[in-house]
Design a protein around this motif. Sequence first.
Motif, PDB file in Angstrom:
ATOM      1  N   PHE A 256       3.933  15.882 -42.265  1.00  0.00           N
ATOM      2  CA  PHE A 256       4.988  16.799 -42.012  1.00  0.00           C
ATOM      3  C   PHE A 256       5.159  16.603 -40.467  1.00  0.00           C
ATOM      4  N   TRP A 257       4.209  16.601 -39.702  1.00  0.00           N
ATOM      5  CA  TRP A 257       4.444  16.387 -38.272  1.00  0.00           C
ATOM      6  C   TRP A 257       4.724  15.070 -37.743  1.00  0.00           C
ATOM      7  N   GLY A 258       4.105  13.995 -38.397  1.00  0.00           N
ATOM      8  CA  GLY A 258       4.437  12.671 -38.137  1.00  0.00           C
ATOM      9  C   GLY A 258       6.179  12.404 -38.421  1.00  0.00           C
ATOM     10  N   ASN A 259       6.682  12.938 -39.431  1.00  0.00           N
ATOM     11  CA  ASN A 259       8.022  12.769 -39.623  1.00  0.00           C
ATOM     12  C   ASN A 259       9.016  13.758 -38.739  1.00  0.00           C
ATOM     13  N   VAL A 260       8.542  14.867 -38.402  1.00  0.00           N
ATOM     14  CA  VAL A 260       9.097  15.715 -37.357  1.00  0.00           C
ATOM     15  C   VAL A 260       9.253  15.125 -35.961  1.00  0.00           C
ATOM     16  N   GLU A 261       8.021  14.535 -35.627  1.00  0.00           N
ATOM     17  CA  GLU A 261       7.924  13.641 -34.334  1.00  0.00           C
ATOM     18  C   GLU A 261       9.085  12.610 -34.221  1.00  0.00           C
ATOM     19  N   GLU A 262       9.035  12.151 -35.480  1.00  0.00           N
ATOM     20  CA  GLU A 262      10.096  10.922 -35.381  1.00  0.00           C
ATOM     21  C   GLU A 262      11.505  11.407 -35.336  1.00  0.00           C
ATOM     22  N   MET A 263      11.644  12.073 -35.898  1.00  0.00           N
ATOM     23  CA  MET A 263      13.119  12.574 -36.055  1.00  0.00           C
ATOM     24  C   MET A 263      13.330  13.461 -34.615  1.00  0.00           C
TER      25      MET A 263
END
Length: 98
Positions: free
Chosen positions: A15-22
């Motif tokens: 979750f946080w990896g994808n949020v950070e990337e976005m």
Amino acid sequence: MTFKFKIQKTPGALFWGNVEEMLKENNKSLRSVALYMRDGVNDKKTLALYDKLYRYKREEINPPNVLIDGVLNYLKKFDENLMVSDLYSDWSEYDAKN
């Protein structure tokens, strides 16, 4: 005997990896998410919300549904087709194919 296995990411890490990337793609930060969730009011409650988001991200903890919904609604400003499942998908498999 040698075992080869891939360590799976936790749901919180995905979750946080994808949020950070976005967020990085759109030059935004968790502070802007907290401001959005507090309707632009910059007070102690906004700072507390930012601290909570940051702690969940740093510790890679899966956030409660209320926070997930707020983050998802903020990110929908940049991608109207975004779904909760996208925030938990493993993009590394997708990146490896492209």
